[in-house]
Design a protein around this motif. Structure first.
Motif, PDB file in Angstrom:
ATOM      1  N   ILE A 226     -60.007 -47.230 -34.844  1.00 22.26           N
ATOM      2  CA  ILE A 226     -61.303 -46.696 -35.258  1.00 22.26           C
ATOM      3  C   ILE A 226     -61.145 -45.504 -36.195  1.00 22.26           C
ATOM      4  CG2 ILE A 226     -62.356 -47.490 -33.128  1.00 22.26           C
ATOM      5  CD1 ILE A 226     -62.620 -44.564 -32.270  1.00 22.26           C
ATOM      6  N   ARG A 227     -59.959 -44.915 -36.265  1.00 27.40           N
ATOM      7  CA  ARG A 227     -59.728 -43.785 -37.165  1.00 27.40           C
ATOM      8  C   ARG A 227     -59.268 -44.223 -38.548  1.00 27.40           C
ATOM      9  NH1 ARG A 227     -59.300 -38.660 -35.061  1.00 27.40           N
ATOM     10  NH2 ARG A 227     -59.609 -38.483 -32.821  1.00 27.40           N
ATOM     11  N   THR A 228     -59.023 -45.500 -38.731  1.00 25.77           N
ATOM     12  CA  THR A 228     -58.492 -45.957 -40.013  1.00 25.77           C
ATOM     13  C   THR A 228     -59.527 -46.735 -40.816  1.00 25.77           C
ATOM     14  OG1 THR A 228     -57.450 -47.805 -38.811  1.00 25.77           O
ATOM     15  CG2 THR A 228     -56.060 -45.930 -39.362  1.00 25.77           C
ATOM     16  N   GLY A 229     -60.806 -46.546 -40.485  1.00 27.55           N
ATOM     17  CA  GLY A 229     -61.869 -47.086 -41.316  1.00 27.55           C
ATOM     18  C   GLY A 229     -62.326 -48.469 -40.920  1.00 27.55           C
ATOM     19  N   PRO A 230     -63.335 -48.978 -41.630  1.00 26.19           N
ATOM     20  CA  PRO A 230     -63.900 -50.290 -41.297  1.00 26.19           C
ATOM     21  C   PRO A 230     -62.930 -51.446 -41.492  1.00 26.19           C
ATOM     22  CG  PRO A 230     -64.821 -49.445 -43.358  1.00 26.19           C
ATOM     23  CD  PRO A 230     -64.052 -48.323 -42.742  1.00 26.19           C
ATOM     24  N   VAL A 231     -61.907 -51.252 -42.338  1.00 29.72           N
ATOM     25  CA  VAL A 231     -60.887 -52.289 -42.537  1.00 29.72           C
ATOM     26  C   VAL A 231     -59.525 -51.670 -42.223  1.00 29.72           C
ATOM     27  CG1 VAL A 231     -59.917 -53.989 -44.118  1.00 29.72           C
ATOM     28  CG2 VAL A 231     -62.305 -53.299 -44.365  1.00 29.72           C
ATOM     29  N   PRO A 232     -59.104 -51.669 -40.946  1.00 25.73           N
ATOM     30  CA  PRO A 232     -57.841 -51.037 -40.569  1.00 25.73           C
ATOM     31  C   PRO A 232     -56.656 -51.734 -41.237  1.00 25.73           C
ATOM     32  CG  PRO A 232     -59.177 -51.529 -38.635  1.00 25.73           C
ATOM     33  CD  PRO A 232     -59.799 -52.242 -39.789  1.00 25.73           C
ATOM     34  N   PRO A 233     -55.560 -51.010 -41.470  1.00 27.23           N
ATOM     35  CA  PRO A 233     -54.354 -51.642 -41.996  1.00 27.23           C
ATOM     36  C   PRO A 233     -53.889 -52.769 -41.072  1.00 27.23           C
ATOM     37  CG  PRO A 233     -54.142 -49.248 -42.012  1.00 27.23           C
ATOM     38  CD  PRO A 233     -55.383 -49.570 -41.232  1.00 27.23           C
ATOM     39  N   PRO A 234     -53.367 -53.860 -41.628  1.00 29.28           N
ATOM     40  CA  PRO A 234     -52.913 -54.972 -40.785  1.00 29.28           C
ATOM     41  C   PRO A 234     -51.942 -54.535 -39.694  1.00 29.28           C
ATOM     42  CG  PRO A 234     -52.957 -55.643 -43.077  1.00 29.28           C
ATOM     43  CD  PRO A 234     -53.246 -54.174 -43.070  1.00 29.28           C
ATOM     44  N   VAL A 235     -51.075 -53.568 -39.986  1.00 26.82           N
ATOM     45  CA  VAL A 235     -50.086 -53.158 -38.988  1.00 26.82           C
ATOM     46  C   VAL A 235     -50.773 -52.527 -37.775  1.00 26.82           C
ATOM     47  CG1 VAL A 235     -49.687 -50.841 -39.958  1.00 26.82           C
ATOM     48  CG2 VAL A 235     -47.864 -51.995 -38.688  1.00 26.82           C
ATOM     49  N   ALA A 236     -51.908 -51.840 -37.971  1.00 28.73           N
ATOM     50  CA  ALA A 236     -52.635 -51.263 -36.836  1.00 28.73           C
ATOM     51  C   ALA A 236     -53.236 -52.358 -35.960  1.00 28.73           C
ATOM     52  CB  ALA A 236     -53.727 -50.325 -37.343  1.00 28.73           C
ATOM     53  N   ILE A 237     -53.726 -53.411 -36.597  1.00 33.52           N
ATOM     54  CA  ILE A 237     -54.278 -54.544 -35.840  1.00 33.52           C
ATOM     55  C   ILE A 237     -53.170 -55.261 -35.078  1.00 33.52           C
ATOM     56  CG2 ILE A 237     -55.492 -56.751 -36.061  1.00 33.52           C
ATOM     57  CD1 ILE A 237     -56.825 -55.605 -38.585  1.00 33.52           C
ATOM     58  N   GLU A 238     -52.012 -55.462 -35.725  1.00 34.43           N
ATOM     59  CA  GLU A 238     -50.883 -56.123 -35.057  1.00 34.43           C
ATOM     60  C   GLU A 238     -50.418 -55.332 -33.843  1.00 34.43           C
ATOM     61  OE1 GLU A 238     -47.709 -57.993 -37.529  1.00 34.43           O
ATOM     62  OE2 GLU A 238     -48.809 -57.064 -39.184  1.00 34.43           O
ATOM     63  N   LEU A 239     -50.350 -54.005 -33.971  1.00 31.12           N
ATOM     64  CA  LEU A 239     -49.927 -53.175 -32.845  1.00 31.12           C
ATOM     65  C   LEU A 239     -50.910 -53.300 -31.680  1.00 31.12           C
ATOM     66  CD1 LEU A 239     -48.738 -49.919 -34.657  1.00 31.12           C
ATOM     67  CD2 LEU A 239     -47.360 -51.337 -33.114  1.00 31.12           C
ATOM     68  N   ALA A 240     -52.193 -53.290 -31.983  1.00 25.05           N
ATOM     69  CA  ALA A 240     -53.198 -53.405 -30.924  1.00 25.05           C
ATOM     70  C   ALA A 240     -53.097 -54.759 -30.223  1.00 25.05           C
ATOM     71  CB  ALA A 240     -54.595 -53.197 -31.508  1.00 25.05           C
ATOM     72  N   ASP A 241     -52.931 -55.820 -30.994  1.00 26.10           N
ATOM     73  CA  ASP A 241     -52.841 -57.165 -30.416  1.00 26.10           C
ATOM     74  C   ASP A 241     -51.581 -57.313 -29.571  1.00 26.10           C
ATOM     75  OD1 ASP A 241     -55.204 -57.828 -31.650  1.00 26.10           O
ATOM     76  OD2 ASP A 241     -54.274 -58.938 -33.303  1.00 26.10           O
ATOM     77  N   LEU A 242     -50.458 -56.802 -30.071  1.00 25.29           N
ATOM     78  CA  LEU A 242     -49.189 -56.906 -29.340  1.00 25.29           C
ATOM     79  C   LEU A 242     -49.263 -56.149 -28.018  1.00 25.29           C
ATOM     80  CD1 LEU A 242     -46.174 -57.886 -29.482  1.00 25.29           C
ATOM     81  CD2 LEU A 242     -45.647 -55.630 -30.425  1.00 25.29           C
ATOM     82  N   THR A 243     -49.851 -54.954 -28.046  1.00 23.80           N
ATOM     83  CA  THR A 243     -49.952 -54.138 -26.836  1.00 23.80           C
ATOM     84  C   THR A 243     -50.867 -54.790 -25.809  1.00 23.80           C
ATOM     85  OG1 THR A 243     -49.657 -52.187 -28.241  1.00 23.80           O
ATOM     86  CG2 THR A 243     -50.395 -51.806 -25.996  1.00 23.80           C
ATOM     87  N   ALA A 244     -51.991 -55.331 -26.257  1.00 22.28           N
ATOM     88  CA  ALA A 244     -52.915 -55.995 -25.335  1.00 22.28           C
ATOM     89  C   ALA A 244     -52.272 -57.224 -24.707  1.00 22.28           C
ATOM     90  CB  ALA A 244     -54.196 -56.385 -26.074  1.00 22.28           C
ATOM     91  N   ALA A 245     -51.492 -57.977 -25.488  1.00 20.33           N
ATOM     92  CA  ALA A 245     -50.835 -59.175 -24.958  1.00 20.33           C
ATOM     93  C   ALA A 245     -49.805 -58.799 -23.899  1.00 20.33           C
ATOM     94  CB  ALA A 245     -50.173 -59.948 -26.098  1.00 20.33           C
ATOM     95  N   ALA A 246     -49.021 -57.744 -24.151  1.00 19.44           N
ATOM     96  CA  ALA A 246     -48.027 -57.307 -23.163  1.00 19.44           C
ATOM     97  C   ALA A 246     -48.702 -56.833 -21.884  1.00 19.44           C
ATOM     98  CB  ALA A 246     -47.163 -56.199 -23.753  1.00 19.44           C
TER      99      ALA A 246
END
Length: 381
Positions: A226-246
């Motif tokens: 939410i701090r990286t704007g309406p279109v977050p960098p892909p790496v921020a999305i990947e980190l969030a998805d990876l953490t949620a999956a773990a």
């Protein structure tokens, strides 16, 4: 606006700032409001349900959020002008707010009731000050207040009160930006999953240390998004998805199985974190100085906001044990997290401190065995 009189924001009188606001943006303030999820709400785990209720029942969606412990001076800023609150009980309000983090949520929606705006509409649905007064369907009744002082939510009574109270936390510049977005029809709601993560005070009771740390890392990932704007960098999305999956993979697993899962997660996470840290570090080799007529307080807020993503990434790097943390019991890390909307309760700190000192410390050993055998990365971490 009456509540603006005598108030100062970012070095200037609030009444003066309001007078200089474009009329369309001033009108847009009626479509914004502040909802404070009090410590008892977050401690009970009701935060996500309250946010969902605000959207589904009232069309109010979060567009900005802070999660923090509110000090006594700011509690007074919320309540000191409310005559229905006896002065001799303010000390108890201070104690309640000091008992744990609150969530300060800036919401946008439809103002359909005249001069009191969205704030007035939400204020009438929050429930009465006294628990003795029946209020079927109110938020305070629906989400289980436990006393007259543990009231689940706070909402300003009208637009005037909203402007005075919200600028205590979000600042005048940010409020103007949100009003302008409302005027353009370009508000950007916080994704529901990220909002729910930020108001979930994990790790909870009986959480094993590995999943407990992952729960904190999920909050970090959501704050980064939410701090990286309406279109977050892909790496921020990947980190969030990876953490949620773990996190999901660890549900119901025992200590040793969670340990193996976390080790595998950390190995997969490392290149993403290294890439993200490099991106955000290069974005701010030296934070620029004042811009135009920027006041000292405006500069202070901007510097904090610009450095927050890198702070989040460095904290989550240490929480995964990519390098040993140190011997201060986690205090520097906890303080840094609290500044970027990821505060931990005292009980939660002890569990994460144990992780930093032992369970997720690649330098720790026990009877000749490495406690956390995370393989070294390309930089020797």
């Amino acid at each position: 606006m009456a509540r603006a009189e005598g108030e100062v924001r970012e070095g200037l009188p609030l009444a003066q700032l309001l007078e200089g606001l474009h009329p369309a943006n001033r009108a847009a303030l009626d479509r914004l409001s502040l909802v404070v999820l009090r410590p008892d709400c977050l401690a009970a785990g009701a935060g996500p349900a309250v946010l969902a209720h605000l959207e589904e029942s009232h069309g109010a969606v979060p567009v900005a959020m802070q999660v923090r412990t509110i000090p006594a001076a700011l509690v007074d800023g919320l309540y000191r002008l409310q005559s229905k609150i006896p002065r001799d009980t303010l000390w108890l309000h201070h104690a309640v707010f000091d008992s744990g983090p609150s969530a300060l949520v800036l919401v946008a929606g439809v103002a359909d009731d005249g001069s009191s705006g969205l704030s007035g509409r939400l204020y009438r649905t929050k429930g009465p000050t006294l628990a003795l007064t029946p209020a079927p369907g109110s938020m305070r009744e629906r989400f289980g207040r436990t006393s007259s002082f543990h009231a689940v939510v706070h909402v300003p009574e009208d637009t005037s009160a909203f402007v005075a109270e919200s600028t205590l936390f979000f600042g005048w510049t940010a409020l103007c930006a949100h009003a302008a977005a409302v005027t353009r029809g370009a508000t950007t709601p916080i994704p529901p999953a990220s909002a729910a993560d930020l108001v979930s005070l994990e790790p909870g009771p009986r959480r094993l240390v590995f999943q407990a740390v992952l729960k904190v890392k999920r909050r970090i990932a959501s704050s980064l998004l939410i701090r990286t704007g309406p279109v977050p960098p892909p790496v921020a999305i990947e980190l969030a998805d990876l953490t949620a999956a773990a996190d999901r993979d660890m549900d119901g697993a025992g200590y040793l199985d969670q340990r193996e899962c976390f080790l595998a997660f950390a190995q997969s996470e490392r290149p993403l974190l290294e890439s993200a840290i490099e991106v955000f570090a290069h974005a701010q080799p030296g934070v620029r100085g004042p811009s135009g007529p920027e006041t000292a307080q405006q500069l202070w807020r901007r510097v904090r906001d610009e450095t927050a993503p890198l702070t989040l990434l460095l904290c989550t790097w240490l929480l995964s044990g990519h390098e040993p943390y140190g011997q201060d019991g986690g205090e520097r890390l906890f303080s840094a997290l609290a500044e970027v909307d990821v505060p931990l309760s005292d009980g939660q700190r002890t569990l994460v401190a144990a992780a930093l000192r032992h369970d997720l410390n690649p330098a720790a050993g026990s009877e000749g065995e490495v406690v956390y055998p995370l393989k070294p990365g390309p930089h020797g971490s």
